[in-house]
Write a protein that holds these residues in place. Sequence first.
Motif, PDB file in Angstrom:
ATOM      1  N   LYS A 151     -21.811  47.705-134.218  1.00 14.04           N
ATOM      2  CA  LYS A 151     -22.468  49.020-134.182  1.00 14.04           C
ATOM      3  C   LYS A 151     -23.681  49.033-135.107  1.00 14.04           C
ATOM      4  O   LYS A 151     -23.853  48.157-135.932  1.00 14.04           O
ATOM      5  N   HIS A 152     -24.497  50.077-134.965  1.00 16.85           N
ATOM      6  CA  HIS A 152     -25.635  50.351-135.848  1.00 16.85           C
ATOM      7  C   HIS A 152     -26.649  49.215-135.861  1.00 16.85           C
ATOM      8  O   HIS A 152     -27.180  48.854-136.901  1.00 16.85           O
ATOM      9  N   GLN A 153     -26.920  48.645-134.706  1.00 17.48           N
ATOM     10  CA  GLN A 153     -27.909  47.575-134.609  1.00 17.48           C
ATOM     11  C   GLN A 153     -29.300  48.166-134.466  1.00 17.48           C
ATOM     12  O   GLN A 153     -29.469  49.319-134.115  1.00 17.48           O
ATOM     13  N   ASN A 208     -20.188  53.398-147.124  1.00 21.38           N
ATOM     14  CA  ASN A 208     -21.065  52.260-146.873  1.00 21.38           C
ATOM     15  C   ASN A 208     -20.288  51.027-146.434  1.00 21.38           C
ATOM     16  O   ASN A 208     -20.742  50.270-145.582  1.00 21.38           O
ATOM     17  N   ILE A 209     -19.111  50.822-147.004  1.00 28.04           N
ATOM     18  CA  ILE A 209     -18.267  49.700-146.560  1.00 28.04           C
ATOM     19  C   ILE A 209     -17.851  49.911-145.106  1.00 28.04           C
ATOM     20  O   ILE A 209     -17.847  48.972-144.303  1.00 28.04           O
ATOM     21  N   LYS A 210     -17.530  51.146-144.753  1.00 26.44           N
ATOM     22  CA  LYS A 210     -17.173  51.457-143.358  1.00 26.44           C
ATOM     23  C   LYS A 210     -18.347  51.141-142.431  1.00 26.44           C
ATOM     24  O   LYS A 210     -18.159  50.528-141.373  1.00 26.44           O
ATOM     25  N   LEU A 211     -19.558  51.541-142.824  1.00 26.44           N
ATOM     26  CA  LEU A 211     -20.739  51.218-142.021  1.00 26.44           C
ATOM     27  C   LEU A 211     -20.921  49.712-141.892  1.00 26.44           C
ATOM     28  O   LEU A 211     -21.238  49.201-140.813  1.00 26.44           O
ATOM     29  N   LEU A 212     -20.707  49.002-142.991  1.00 28.82           N
ATOM     30  CA  LEU A 212     -20.865  47.552-142.987  1.00 28.82           C
ATOM     31  C   LEU A 212     -19.850  46.887-142.065  1.00 28.82           C
ATOM     32  O   LEU A 212     -20.192  45.992-141.292  1.00 28.82           O
ATOM     33  N   LYS A 213     -18.601  47.330-142.124  1.00 27.92           N
ATOM     34  CA  LYS A 213     -17.565  46.784-141.246  1.00 27.92           C
ATOM     35  C   LYS A 213     -17.879  47.078-139.785  1.00 27.92           C
ATOM     36  O   LYS A 213     -17.711  46.215-138.921  1.00 27.92           O
ATOM     37  N   GLU A 214     -18.331  48.311-139.514  1.00 27.65           N
ATOM     38  CA  GLU A 214     -18.691  48.650-138.138  1.00 27.65           C
ATOM     39  C   GLU A 214     -19.842  47.765-137.652  1.00 27.65           C
ATOM     40  O   GLU A 214     -19.867  47.340-136.510  1.00 27.65           O
ATOM     41  N   MET A 226     -25.601  43.898-149.882  1.00 22.03           N
ATOM     42  CA  MET A 226     -25.391  43.999-148.433  1.00 22.03           C
ATOM     43  C   MET A 226     -26.680  43.710-147.690  1.00 22.03           C
ATOM     44  O   MET A 226     -26.664  43.058-146.640  1.00 22.03           O
ATOM     45  N   ALA A 227     -27.812  44.160-148.211  1.00 20.12           N
ATOM     46  CA  ALA A 227     -29.104  43.899-147.575  1.00 20.12           C
ATOM     47  C   ALA A 227     -29.403  42.399-147.555  1.00 20.12           C
ATOM     48  O   ALA A 227     -29.944  41.875-146.576  1.00 20.12           O
ATOM     49  N   LYS A 228     -29.028  41.740-148.630  1.00 20.29           N
ATOM     50  CA  LYS A 228     -29.244  40.292-148.738  1.00 20.29           C
ATOM     51  C   LYS A 228     -28.485  39.525-147.657  1.00 20.29           C
ATOM     52  O   LYS A 228     -28.894  38.454-147.239  1.00 20.29           O
ATOM     53  N   HIS A 229     -27.381  40.092-147.174  1.00 22.26           N
ATOM     54  CA  HIS A 229     -26.560  39.421-146.178  1.00 22.26           C
ATOM     55  C   HIS A 229     -26.912  39.820-144.750  1.00 22.26           C
ATOM     56  O   HIS A 229     -26.122  39.633-143.834  1.00 22.26           O
ATOM     57  N   GLY A 230     -28.090  40.392-144.556  1.00 21.16           N
ATOM     58  CA  GLY A 230     -28.645  40.533-143.223  1.00 21.16           C
ATOM     59  C   GLY A 230     -28.170  41.690-142.365  1.00 21.16           C
ATOM     60  O   GLY A 230     -28.115  41.544-141.149  1.00 21.16           O
ATOM     61  N   VAL A 231     -27.850  42.834-142.947  1.00 19.65           N
ATOM     62  CA  VAL A 231     -27.507  43.973-142.102  1.00 19.65           C
ATOM     63  C   VAL A 231     -28.789  44.543-141.509  1.00 19.65           C
ATOM     64  O   VAL A 231     -29.881  44.296-142.010  1.00 19.65           O
ATOM     65  N   SER A 232     -28.647  45.304-140.443  1.00 19.53           N
ATOM     66  CA  SER A 232     -29.820  45.872-139.776  1.00 19.53           C
ATOM     67  C   SER A 232     -30.465  46.936-140.650  1.00 19.53           C
ATOM     68  O   SER A 232     -29.841  47.505-141.544  1.00 19.53           O
ATOM     69  N   GLN A 287     -21.443  36.126-136.228  1.00 17.95           N
ATOM     70  CA  GLN A 287     -21.330  36.436-137.644  1.00 17.95           C
ATOM     71  C   GLN A 287     -19.876  36.503-138.077  1.00 17.95           C
ATOM     72  O   GLN A 287     -19.009  36.888-137.308  1.00 17.95           O
ATOM     73  N   LYS A 288     -19.650  36.115-139.330  1.00 22.37           N
ATOM     74  CA  LYS A 288     -18.311  36.213-139.890  1.00 22.37           C
ATOM     75  C   LYS A 288     -17.996  37.664-140.199  1.00 22.37           C
ATOM     76  O   LYS A 288     -18.884  38.443-140.497  1.00 22.37           O
ATOM     77  N   PRO A 289     -16.737  38.048-140.159  1.00 20.27           N
ATOM     78  CA  PRO A 289     -16.397  39.424-140.536  1.00 20.27           C
ATOM     79  C   PRO A 289     -16.694  39.691-142.002  1.00 20.27           C
ATOM     80  O   PRO A 289     -16.783  38.782-142.807  1.00 20.27           O
ATOM     81  N   ILE A 290     -16.849  40.947-142.306  1.00 20.23           N
ATOM     82  CA  ILE A 290     -17.176  41.373-143.684  1.00 20.23           C
ATOM     83  C   ILE A 290     -16.200  40.817-144.703  1.00 20.23           C
ATOM     84  O   ILE A 290     -16.598  40.438-145.792  1.00 20.23           O
TER      85      ILE A 290
END
Length: 153
Positions: free
Chosen positions: A115-117, A103-109, A60-66, A2-5
């Motif tokens: 993380k957070h898989q 939330n941005i921090k969670l997304l970057k992690e 963010m949900a649209k871009h496939g986060v867990s 995956q590409k970085p945020i």
Amino acid sequence: MQKPISSKLKWVERVSYLMDEQFRLPGTKFRFGLDPIINLIPVAGDLGGFAVSAVLLLTMAKHGVSSKVLILMTLNIILDSTIGAIPVLGHIFDFAYKSNSRNIKLLKEHYDEGKHQGSGAGIIAWIVIVLLICFLLFAYVLWLVISWLIDLI
């Protein structure tokens, strides 16, 4: 891979920064954004801040986060919106608790550090358990109050 945020959702970062950290209190390191300022407008401000956060979450949900990340982000938004709606205390809380930045921090992690898989089933289970305990405590206190009132009669 995956590409970085930063390459996928740069505009989400910019909006989050605007809402939570755009301005600095002179002479300090304390930062705040438009969110606590907008929230000074009763009801409309709270709804506006919630709407911006919700749009960021849906993007963010649209871009496939867990699902785990989505649940954590949703909890941040709910906490910010719920406590932020309380007069005076909520306004102070809005300056300190920056849900969009969290939330941005969670997304970057999630994207950059892996993380957070996985699913958020464990988080939901804990939420249900805590809510059940709160409900039982409330019911017990209510029962004590009613018993006390009946004894008075």
